[in-house]
Write an enzyme that holds these catalytic residues in place. Sequence first.
Site, mmCIF file in Angstrom:
data_model
loop_
_atom_site.group_PDB
_atom_site.id
_atom_site.type_symbol
_atom_site.label_atom_id
_atom_site.label_comp_id
_atom_site.label_asym_id
_atom_site.label_seq_id
_atom_site.Cartn_x
_atom_site.Cartn_y
_atom_site.Cartn_z
ATOM 1 N N GLY A 72 1.001 -1.302 -0.049
ATOM 2 C CA GLY A 72 -0.179 -0.018 -0.172
ATOM 3 C C GLY A 72 0.753 1.224 0.181
ATOM 4 C CB SER A 73 0.046 4.744 0.893
ATOM 5 O OG SER A 73 -0.502 4.533 2.313
ATOM 6 N N GLY A 106 2.457 2.150 5.489
ATOM 7 C CA GLY A 106 3.596 1.349 6.048
ATOM 8 C C GLY A 106 4.141 1.938 7.386
ATOM 9 C CD GLU A 119 4.966 -3.264 -3.485
ATOM 10 O OE1 GLU A 119 5.188 -1.925 -3.673
ATOM 11 O OE2 GLU A 119 3.893 -3.935 -4.029
#
Length: 504
Positions: free
Chosen positions: A236-237, A241, A258
């Site tokens: 995701g963004s 994270g 990721e």
Amino acid sequence: MSIAKETGELLSKLGVSGSALSGGDLVVRSPVTGEEIARVGQVSGADVGKAIDAAHAAFLKWRLVPAPRRGELVRLLGEELRAHKEELGRLVSIEVGKIPSEGLGEVQEMIDICDFAVGLSRQLYGLTIATERSGHRMMETWHPLGVVGVISAFNFPVAVWSWNAALALVCGDSVVWKPSEKTPLTALACEAIFARAVKRFGDDAPEGLLKVLIGGADAGEALVDHAKVPLVSATGSTRMGRAVGPRLAGRFARAILELGGNNAGIVCPSADLDMALRAIAFGAMGTAGQRCTTLRRLFVHESVYDQIVPRLKKAYESVSVGNPLEGKALVGPLIDKSAFDNMQKALEAAKAAGGSVTGGARVETDHAGAYYVRPAIVEMPSQTGPVLEETFAPILYVMKYADFDDALAQHNAVGAGLSSSIFTRDLQEAERFLSAEGSDCGIANVNIGTSGAEIGGAFGGEKETGGGRESGSDAWKAYMRRATNTINYSKALPLAQGVSFDID
């Protein structure tokens, strides 16, 4: 046929009950038309705990199944995906807005990782290690880890789950998956396809091997915080994270993160400009700029700038934008209004910073709730303002450079970078870009664009977090725990020099 009716028929063919598509509190809309296509139920905090407990119980049994036998389940999953590729690919297009070839391509990635994982199930190798003690042998052994939590984003609603699940399953782990709230239907379809594979596999597959959690951020937080989940793979963004990483670190759990990709490319004086043009256009405009590997920044040498940028503009102005389920549109819709608003804010900020914008306007359709846009090229005087931030939309910032070292420094001067590329026929430039002083991204390509990662390579390595890898290569090690074993086959236990004691 209405898109809602087609969605229902597709899900029925894939094995999802019609009762799961109505009466819930989560409204699902297709970005293709903006219309409602389902209402699904969401899990509670208690449901998350029960799902994880069930997955943990399944892990305790699954870890005892020989790895090649575990690979057989993944082989059957690959077969089921092949049998239902058309329906699942179409569903991806409806729920995310991808053009048909991209929807089918995502399912093909799922099939590919299953093939990879089947072979891997016979290659979970440990090392034999030289020991300093005579009459001893030392080796490493890899063991299943536990429940693997998977949090996936809307832009690859099924492939990311499969990258993690295929490896986790052959490694002896169970999986709890929290898909994006924007794409629950494809997750339910994958759950049904997996159930078909389990039924064919037989009783060696314990109940609870895969659990799907449809819900919002609270469900994701409960998954991240649960003590019985030793690994969480989250896509995701970077904002997401930053929330997930510290929570996992706080309980010493593992993370595969990721995250965002403010990806860049460099066009050098010696580049094959026809090749570069095609790769740049595909990498920047594909999936309406909603890939984690989308090309977002482009550094062009001043000697070729006027040869390639006008041609890029022409490609941007002529590319077909429209309903991906009809006709031959190459660029589909943004996922929702929020994505459109963020794109417009970024373009306004770029203008304020001296940028010259080509494209970016909304493309009117018969569907007021759908957000189609013409991809935008923004010529910037320097890398500043919105260029330093990732906007999940089809915006390509283009800048001139004169010195290769400066271009390389600018390339690396952003926090979020997943993929990168260089276009050159100069061996020194290419090798420097791939060297320790070159691109600092997890993917570095030469004469190919930033998008189109293959499952054979370990995918991820987002540089801002060092967040781990999924998919191919030796990424499987993240899903297992390593033990170092020493075996004494001598007649005595060696002691330190000068040490002795009576054991009689």
